[in-house]
Design a protein around this motif. Structure first.
Motif, PDB file in Angstrom:
ATOM      1  N   ALA A  53       0.902  -1.105   0.009  1.00  0.00           N
ATOM      2  CA  ALA A  53       0.177   0.009  -0.037  1.00  0.00           C
ATOM      3  C   ALA A  53       0.884   1.263   0.099  1.00  0.00           C
ATOM      4  CB  ALA A  53      -0.844  -0.062   1.151  1.00  0.00           C
ATOM      5  N   PRO A  54       0.354   2.378  -0.456  1.00  0.00           N
ATOM      6  CA  PRO A  54       1.174   3.710  -0.459  1.00  0.00           C
ATOM      7  C   PRO A  54       1.284   4.051   0.966  1.00  0.00           C
ATOM      8  CG  PRO A  54      -1.045   3.889  -1.254  1.00  0.00           C
ATOM      9  CD  PRO A  54      -0.866   2.493  -1.054  1.00  0.00           C
ATOM     10  N   ARG A  55       2.523   4.856   1.242  1.00  0.00           N
ATOM     11  CA  ARG A  55       2.420   5.613   2.445  1.00  0.00           C
ATOM     12  C   ARG A  55       1.940   7.008   2.684  1.00  0.00           C
ATOM     13  NH1 ARG A  55       2.827   0.541   4.290  1.00  0.00           N
ATOM     14  NH2 ARG A  55       5.099  -0.180   4.023  1.00  0.00           N
ATOM     15  N   VAL A  56       1.491   7.352   3.706  1.00  0.00           N
ATOM     16  CA  VAL A  56       1.268   8.937   3.838  1.00  0.00           C
ATOM     17  C   VAL A  56       2.315   9.635   4.035  1.00  0.00           C
ATOM     18  CG1 VAL A  56      -0.295  10.400   5.256  1.00  0.00           C
ATOM     19  CG2 VAL A  56      -1.096   8.054   4.842  1.00  0.00           C
ATOM     20  N   VAL A  57       2.168  10.737   3.276  1.00  0.00           N
ATOM     21  CA  VAL A  57       3.419  11.821   3.285  1.00  0.00           C
ATOM     22  C   VAL A  57       2.848  12.884   4.204  1.00  0.00           C
ATOM     23  CG1 VAL A  57       4.918  13.370   2.206  1.00  0.00           C
ATOM     24  CG2 VAL A  57       4.424  11.176   1.130  1.00  0.00           C
ATOM     25  N   GLY A  58       1.639  13.312   3.913  1.00  0.00           N
ATOM     26  CA  GLY A  58       0.926  14.557   4.411  1.00  0.00           C
ATOM     27  C   GLY A  58      -0.208  15.004   3.519  1.00  0.00           C
ATOM     28  N   MET A  59      -0.217  16.382   3.916  1.00  0.00           N
ATOM     29  CA  MET A  59      -1.057  17.307   2.962  1.00  0.00           C
ATOM     30  C   MET A  59      -0.317  18.397   2.156  1.00  0.00           C
ATOM     31  SD  MET A  59      -4.012  15.679   3.650  1.00  0.00           S
ATOM     32  CE  MET A  59      -5.418  16.880   3.051  1.00  0.00           C
ATOM     33  N   ASP A  60      -0.683  18.741   0.920  1.00  0.00           N
ATOM     34  CA  ASP A  60      -0.025  19.579   0.541  1.00  0.00           C
ATOM     35  C   ASP A  60      -0.770  21.230   0.749  1.00  0.00           C
ATOM     36  OD1 ASP A  60      -1.939  20.148  -1.288  1.00  0.00           O
ATOM     37  OD2 ASP A  60      -0.953  19.395  -2.940  1.00  0.00           O
ATOM     38  N   GLU A  61       0.051  22.433   0.209  1.00  0.00           N
ATOM     39  CA  GLU A  61      -0.466  23.572   0.358  1.00  0.00           C
ATOM     40  C   GLU A  61      -1.926  23.959  -0.317  1.00  0.00           C
ATOM     41  OE1 GLU A  61       2.423  24.180  -3.333  1.00  0.00           O
ATOM     42  OE2 GLU A  61       1.819  22.608  -1.758  1.00  0.00           O
ATOM     43  N   TYR A  62      -2.558  23.102  -1.100  1.00  0.00           N
ATOM     44  CA  TYR A  62      -3.823  23.254  -1.710  1.00  0.00           C
ATOM     45  C   TYR A  62      -4.663  22.223  -1.114  1.00  0.00           C
ATOM     46  CZ  TYR A  62      -0.865  25.118  -5.419  1.00  0.00           C
ATOM     47  OH  TYR A  62       0.095  25.687  -6.112  1.00  0.00           O
ATOM     48  N   GLY A  63      -4.370  21.717   0.053  1.00  0.00           N
ATOM     49  CA  GLY A  63      -5.440  20.786   0.639  1.00  0.00           C
ATOM     50  C   GLY A  63      -5.400  19.399   0.204  1.00  0.00           C
ATOM     51  N   ARG A  64      -4.593  19.049  -0.424  1.00  0.00           N
ATOM     52  CA  ARG A  64      -4.878  17.727  -1.127  1.00  0.00           C
ATOM     53  C   ARG A  64      -3.892  16.615  -0.186  1.00  0.00           C
ATOM     54  NH1 ARG A  64      -2.550  18.906  -7.188  1.00  0.00           N
ATOM     55  NH2 ARG A  64      -0.988  19.637  -6.031  1.00  0.00           N
ATOM     56  N   GLU A  65      -4.268  15.291  -0.196  1.00  0.00           N
ATOM     57  CA  GLU A  65      -3.330  14.214   0.571  1.00  0.00           C
ATOM     58  C   GLU A  65      -2.259  14.259  -0.329  1.00  0.00           C
ATOM     59  OE1 GLU A  65      -5.241  10.690   0.944  1.00  0.00           O
ATOM     60  OE2 GLU A  65      -6.387  10.513  -0.992  1.00  0.00           O
ATOM     61  N   VAL A  66      -1.111  13.800   0.360  1.00  0.00           N
ATOM     62  CA  VAL A  66       0.228  13.346  -0.386  1.00  0.00           C
ATOM     63  C   VAL A  66       0.481  11.849   0.078  1.00  0.00           C
ATOM     64  CG1 VAL A  66       2.485  14.070  -0.888  1.00  0.00           C
ATOM     65  CG2 VAL A  66       0.786  15.895  -0.349  1.00  0.00           C
ATOM     66  N   LEU A  67       0.572  10.909  -0.912  1.00  0.00           N
ATOM     67  CA  LEU A  67       0.862   9.806  -0.911  1.00  0.00           C
ATOM     68  C   LEU A  67       2.065   9.362  -1.417  1.00  0.00           C
ATOM     69  CD1 LEU A  67      -2.749   8.090  -1.266  1.00  0.00           C
ATOM     70  CD2 LEU A  67      -1.569   8.793   1.111  1.00  0.00           C
ATOM     71  N   THR A  68       2.912   8.146  -1.284  1.00  0.00           N
ATOM     72  CA  THR A  68       4.045   7.862  -2.028  1.00  0.00           C
ATOM     73  C   THR A  68       3.428   7.239  -3.430  1.00  0.00           C
ATOM     74  OG1 THR A  68       4.061   5.802  -1.036  1.00  0.00           O
ATOM     75  CG2 THR A  68       5.540   7.674  -0.037  1.00  0.00           C
ATOM     76  N   TYR A  69       4.165   7.519  -4.257  1.00  0.00           N
ATOM     77  CA  TYR A  69       3.706   6.557  -5.438  1.00  0.00           C
ATOM     78  C   TYR A  69       4.160   5.337  -5.607  1.00  0.00           C
ATOM     79  CZ  TYR A  69       3.909   5.700 -10.758  1.00  0.00           C
ATOM     80  OH  TYR A  69       3.818   5.150 -11.833  1.00  0.00           O
ATOM     81  N   VAL A  70       3.407   4.349  -5.924  1.00  0.00           N
ATOM     82  CA  VAL A  70       3.749   3.011  -6.187  1.00  0.00           C
ATOM     83  C   VAL A  70       4.157   2.643  -7.628  1.00  0.00           C
ATOM     84  CG1 VAL A  70       3.175   0.718  -5.746  1.00  0.00           C
ATOM     85  CG2 VAL A  70       2.257   2.537  -3.991  1.00  0.00           C
ATOM     86  N   PRO A  71       5.277   2.533  -7.974  1.00  0.00           N
ATOM     87  CA  PRO A  71       5.592   2.298  -9.478  1.00  0.00           C
ATOM     88  C   PRO A  71       5.032   1.094  -9.818  1.00  0.00           C
ATOM     89  CG  PRO A  71       7.693   1.857  -8.054  1.00  0.00           C
ATOM     90  CD  PRO A  71       6.546   2.624  -6.987  1.00  0.00           C
ATOM     91  N   GLY A  72       4.720   1.098 -11.018  1.00  0.00           N
ATOM     92  CA  GLY A  72       4.202  -0.449 -11.595  1.00  0.00           C
ATOM     93  C   GLY A  72       3.118  -0.029 -12.640  1.00  0.00           C
ATOM     94  N   ALA A  73       2.253  -0.837 -13.067  1.00  0.00           N
ATOM     95  CA  ALA A  73       1.343  -0.678 -14.181  1.00  0.00           C
ATOM     96  C   ALA A  73      -0.123  -1.033 -13.490  1.00  0.00           C
ATOM     97  CB  ALA A  73       1.566  -1.439 -15.402  1.00  0.00           C
ATOM     98  N   THR A  74      -1.007  -0.496 -13.916  1.00  0.00           N
ATOM     99  CA  THR A  74      -2.540  -0.575 -13.247  1.00  0.00           C
ATOM    100  C   THR A  74      -3.392  -0.788 -14.886  1.00  0.00           C
ATOM    101  OG1 THR A  74      -2.982   1.759 -13.048  1.00  0.00           O
ATOM    102  CG2 THR A  74      -2.392   0.697 -11.116  1.00  0.00           C
ATOM    103  N   GLY A  75      -4.589  -1.313 -14.484  1.00  0.00           N
ATOM    104  CA  GLY A  75      -5.493  -1.222 -15.812  1.00  0.00           C
ATOM    105  C   GLY A  75      -5.571  -2.750 -16.285  1.00  0.00           C
ATOM    106  N   LEU A  76      -6.693  -3.110 -17.178  1.00  0.00           N
ATOM    107  CA  LEU A  76      -6.736  -4.213 -17.794  1.00  0.00           C
ATOM    108  C   LEU A  76      -5.537  -4.548 -19.115  1.00  0.00           C
ATOM    109  CD1 LEU A  76      -8.541  -6.916 -17.771  1.00  0.00           C
ATOM    110  CD2 LEU A  76      -9.903  -5.586 -19.430  1.00  0.00           C
TER     111      LEU A  76
END
Length: 260
Positions: A53-76
């Motif tokens: 699972a991604p890790r929590v980094v915090g919130m940015d100056e725009y009030g968005r949640e900041v998570l670590t990016y998990v490298p790899g591919a998604t989708g069908l």
């Protein structure tokens, strides 16, 4: 606060959340009422050593949640519907469920929606579509987008996952790569790899039918408020749920034969 200093790259995939972007090695997502609970869960998963699972980094100056990016591919893609991929997903979901042991099941702020009638046992992801599982080298390595996570039963989260990955759906609504799969065999394979108990296997299709009914009602209610839920409903989501339920009614006996 986490300052945004790098170029924002919009991330595609998923049906509900707009405005998700990658910034360097992080992902920025609009916050919601469930964000505090989701962050508490992700921090718990990190503390107990769950790597998927991604890790929590915090919130940015725009009030968005900041998570670590998990490298790899998604989708069908064709390579992610192999037996090895499905078994790997079952193991990953089992490890996730086990990792939520000890996490409070009574926190406020979880998203509502369809659920099992039995008492919650774990925190379920409750939205494991192909867009929310990260693959590397053809095998699943992480789960992302926990916006719909909530306390539930193991079996409910399994049924929700198999809705997409078996898949429990009318063939007319399946992508071509999923159309000719043996759904019964894939139900058995997932249950074997996860370690689903016999009593839960006997109840799996019954719960799938309950989920279809409640998903239809929940989605219709959310669609009435507009936004992306309304777009999904307008695109025929309700009709697809109804067709899946009808397909299950016709094929229930043959599917159940793989689960006993």
């Amino acid at each position: 606060m986490v300052a945004t200093v790098l170029h924002e790259i919009p991330l595609q995939g998923g049906d509900v959340t707009d405005g998700v972007v990658r910034v360097g090695d992080t992902v920025r997502r609009p916050a919601s009422t469930s964000t505090p609970s989701v962050h508490a869960l992700l921090r718990h998963l990190e503390a107990v050593g769950f790597e998927g699972a991604p890790r929590v980094v915090g919130m940015d100056e725009y009030g968005r949640e900041v998570l670590t990016y998990v490298p790899g591919a998604t989708g069908l893609r064709a390579e992610i519907v192999s037996d090895e991929a499905l078994a790997g997903l079952a193991v990953l979901v089992r490890e996730f469920h086990d990792a939520t042991a000890g996490f409070p099941l009574t926190l406020d702020g979880w998203e509502g929606g369809s659920n099992d009638d039995k008492a919650p046992e774990v925190i379920g992801h409750c939205d494991l579509t192909m867009d929310n599982v990260v693959f590397r080298a053809g095998l699943p390595c992480a789960l992302i987008d926990f916006d719909l996570a909530r306390p539930t039963t193991r079996l409910f989260d399994i049924v929700t996952t198999l809705r997409h990955w078996a898949p429990i759906s009318d063939p007319v609504d399946r992508p071509a790569v999923l159309r000719s799969l043996d759904v019964g065999e894939r139900l058995r394979l997932f249950c074997d790899a996860y370690g689903v108990l016999p009593r839960d296997r006997r109840r799996l299709l019954e719960l799938a039918r309950l989920r279809f009914h409640r998903s239809y009602t929940a989605m219709r209610t959310r669609a009435s408020a507009g936004g992306n839920w309304a777009k999904m409903w307008a695109s025929g989501a309700g009709e697809r749920i109804r067709r899946a339920a009808a397909w299950l009614d016709v094929h229930e006996d043959e599917l159940h034969a793989h689960l006993v």
